[in-house]
Each structure stands twice: as C-alpha cells, then as structure tokens.
Design a protein around this motif. Structure first.
Motif, short mmCIF file in Angstrom:
data_model
loop_
_atom_site.label_atom_id
_atom_site.label_comp_id
_atom_site.label_asym_id
_atom_site.label_seq_id
_atom_site.Cartn_x
_atom_site.Cartn_y
_atom_site.Cartn_z
N UNK A 87 0.82 -1.22 0.00
CA UNK A 87 0.00 0.00 0.00
C UNK A 87 0.85 1.27 0.00
N UNK A 88 0.20 2.41 -0.16
CA UNK A 88 0.80 3.75 -0.05
C UNK A 88 2.04 3.92 -0.92
N UNK A 89 1.90 3.70 -2.21
CA UNK A 89 3.02 3.77 -3.15
C UNK A 89 3.89 5.01 -2.95
N UNK A 90 3.25 6.18 -3.03
CA UNK A 90 4.01 7.42 -3.08
C UNK A 90 4.75 7.68 -1.77
N UNK A 91 4.01 7.65 -0.68
CA UNK A 91 4.62 8.02 0.61
C UNK A 91 5.72 7.05 1.00
N UNK A 92 5.41 5.74 0.92
CA UNK A 92 6.42 4.75 1.31
C UNK A 92 7.69 4.92 0.49
N UNK A 93 7.54 5.01 -0.83
CA UNK A 93 8.72 5.07 -1.70
C UNK A 93 9.49 6.37 -1.48
N UNK A 94 8.76 7.47 -1.23
CA UNK A 94 9.45 8.75 -1.01
C UNK A 94 10.33 8.69 0.24
N UNK A 95 9.85 8.00 1.26
CA UNK A 95 10.63 7.91 2.50
C UNK A 95 11.75 6.87 2.38
N UNK A 96 11.52 5.79 1.63
CA UNK A 96 12.61 4.82 1.39
C UNK A 96 13.76 5.53 0.67
N UNK A 97 13.42 6.35 -0.31
CA UNK A 97 14.46 7.05 -1.07
C UNK A 97 15.16 8.09 -0.19
N UNK A 98 14.40 8.73 0.69
CA UNK A 98 15.01 9.67 1.66
C UNK A 98 16.02 8.92 2.54
N UNK A 99 15.64 7.70 2.94
CA UNK A 99 16.56 6.89 3.75
C UNK A 99 17.87 6.64 2.99
N UNK A 100 17.76 6.42 1.70
CA UNK A 100 18.97 6.19 0.89
C UNK A 100 19.81 7.47 0.83
N UNK A 101 19.15 8.63 0.67
CA UNK A 101 19.92 9.89 0.68
C UNK A 101 20.66 10.03 2.02
N UNK A 102 19.98 9.67 3.10
CA UNK A 102 20.63 9.77 4.41
C UNK A 102 21.88 8.91 4.46
#
Ligand SMILES: NC(=O)c1ccc[n+]([C@@H]2O[C@H](COP(=O)([O-])OP(=O)(O)OC[C@H]3O[C@@H](n4cnc5c(N)ncnc54)[C@H](OP(=O)(O)O)[C@@H]3O)[C@@H](O)[C@H]2O)c1
Length: 248
Positions: A166-181
């Motif tokens: 579920x929640x394609x946009x929000x989940x993926x946006x935060x996973x990618x933020x984790x990668x930037x971190x």
C-alpha cells in the motif's frame, strides 16, 4: 554505544549541560515548523534554550511559530528559488542541527493500475528532493556549526523490510530519503557530520489524524532526547522516537 551517549547526556544534563548547549549558541533549523511535529520541535528546542530558525511556506500566518522561534523564514522545500533565497538570507549563519521535517502524505490507497503519477511526483518533490535541496543549500551553514547534525523525518512506512504494501508514493518517497541519508552519512561522515533518519511514531497531527497513537509532545520529547544523545557511531542510522533502530 548509543546507551553510553544517552548516559553522558543525562549526566551532563544533571550538571547544567542543557545550559551549556544554550551558552554554546546551538542553532537548530526546522523546516515545516508552522504546525504539527515541526512546530512542536520549535517549541521544545526553544524551551531548552536553543536558537530556533523555523521555516514556513507562509510566514505571515505562522503565528504560533513566531511566538517561539528566533527567526521565521519563508521556505517551500519543493521550490528551488525559495531554497536558494533562504540560503542567501542565511549566508554566514552557522547551523548546528538541520531538521528536515516538512513532508506530505496524500492518502491515496491505490493498486498498481491506479497509481497517480502527478501525485507520485509531488510527493517525491516534497519528501525526497526537498530534503536533498535544503541539505545541499545549507551545507556551508552546517559546516560552520559545531554539531553537524542532519536529522531527516522519515517514517516506518519507508522501511522496505517492514512493508506490508500500500501507499506507493509516501512509502517510496521515505525509502528514497533513507537512501539519501545513507549517502550523506558516507560522504559527510569524514567531515564530522552525523546524519540520521527518524520515525516519530504515529502522531496526532493533520497528517497523522486524530486516531494516531501519540501526541506531538511525547513524540518530539523522545526525538529531542534521541537527537541530543547522537554520537558519531549513529551516523547513517534509522531510529524511532524512543531510540529503537528501525530495519531498512
Ligand atoms: N504524523 C505522523 O504520524 C508521522 C509519522 C511518520 C512520519 N511523519 C513525518 O513527520 C514530518 C512532519 O509530519 P506532521 O505529522 O507534522 O505533518 P503535518 O502536520 O501535515 O505538517 C506538515 C508540515 O510540512 C509543511 N510542508 C508541506 N509541504 C511543504 C513544502 N513543499 N515546503 C515546505 N513545507 C511544507 C507543512 O506546511 P504548510 O502548513 O504550509 O502545508 C507543515 O508545516 C513529515 O515529514 C512526515 O512525513 C509523520
């Protein structure tokens, strides 16, 4: 090592360490600080004696923030010009802690065939590219600060290991933020930076809704404790507001 860090902070706290932070002129910049968790961060850091720079898309209507922050600055994290203008106004200002807090969660619980690409792009622009832009623009300020902490508000919904769909946009946006971190931790760690992503719990804000588990006060008190206890060993990690590590 985290426990040791928290113990040291506690001991220092007993001997007036909190005042030392204030005396030290520790400056925290919080994005999206006009409401929700961002406003609570501003209130709690201000109460502890930090110098608080809070940003808002519309400073003129950020009354609650204006009461606690030392500076209120206009910032739309998805607008390159707005980010560049902020960096210009803050030229030469040392920042010890950056809290990448601004975020959106457009509740659109869709299946693959219903994915809305405009909404996906908007969510990534704010939640993922926003922190990237802001962190890049304020890097000279952070380099001039003593603490060199970059704290980005992620979510347990960004954990791939814990995901139940579920929640394609929000989940993926935060996973990618984790990668930037992670990338920042590798790139900036040798220069003395500590970069972490944190999950505030499910919190009663406009985003979290009225049925969420935690109030902003409890969540942010936990987060501030985690932030104050961070040491170099924490660089690149993902914690919840109680200091528990979250799987990637
Ligand atoms: N609440 C939860 O349960 C929860 C759980 C996990 C993670 N988080 C994360 O915690 C952070 C704060 O969440 P919250 O619950 O406090 O949300 P919120 O109450 O909806 O507040 C969001 C804040 O972000 C700002 N914002 C939105 N778009 C922006 C943009 N383009 N540029 C600058 N600021 C923008 C909003 O400003 P405006 O008033 O101008 O819209 C507002 O200040 C978010 O990153 C969120 O993903 C929250």
């Amino acid at each position: 090592m985290r426990k040791l860090g928290i113990m040291i902070v506690t001991v220092i706290g007993l001997t007036g360490g909190d005042l030392a932070w204030a005396d030290d002129g520790a400056t925290v910049l919080i994005t999206g600080a006009n409401r929700g968790l961002g406003l609570e961060y501003a209130q709690q850091f201000a109460a502890k004696g930090y110098t608080v720079i809070g940003t808002a898309r519309s400073p003129a209507t950020a009354e609650a923030l204006s009461k606690v922050a030392d500076r209120v600055e206009q910032l739309d994290v998805a607008d390159a010009e707005s980010v560049a203008a902020l960096a210009g106004r803050l030229d030469g200002v040392a920042i010890d802690i950056l809290i990448n807090n601004a975020g959106i969660f457009k509740r659109q619980d869709v299946t693959l065939d219903q994915v809305d690409f405009d909404m996906m792009e908007r969510t990534f622009a704010v939640n993922t590219l926003g922190p990237l832009r802001v962190t890049r623009a304020l890097l000279p300020n952070l380099r001039a600060g003593h603490r060199k902490l970059i704290v980005s508000m992620s979510s347990q919904l960004g954990s791939i290991e814990n995901s139940n769909g579920r929640w394609y946009a929000y989940r993926a946006s935060k996973s990618a933020l984790n990668q930037f971190n992670k990338i920042w931790s590798v790139e900036l760690g040798p220069d003395g930076f500590t970069c972490v992503v944190v999950h505030p719990g499910w919190v009663r804000t406009d985003m979290g809704g009225p049925n969420a588990t935690y109030g902003t006060e409890e969540s942010v008190a936990g987060l501030v404790g985690v932030i104050e206890g961070l040491s170099k060993e924490d660089n690149g990690r993902f914690y919840d507001f109680q200091g528990k590590p979250i799987p990637w």
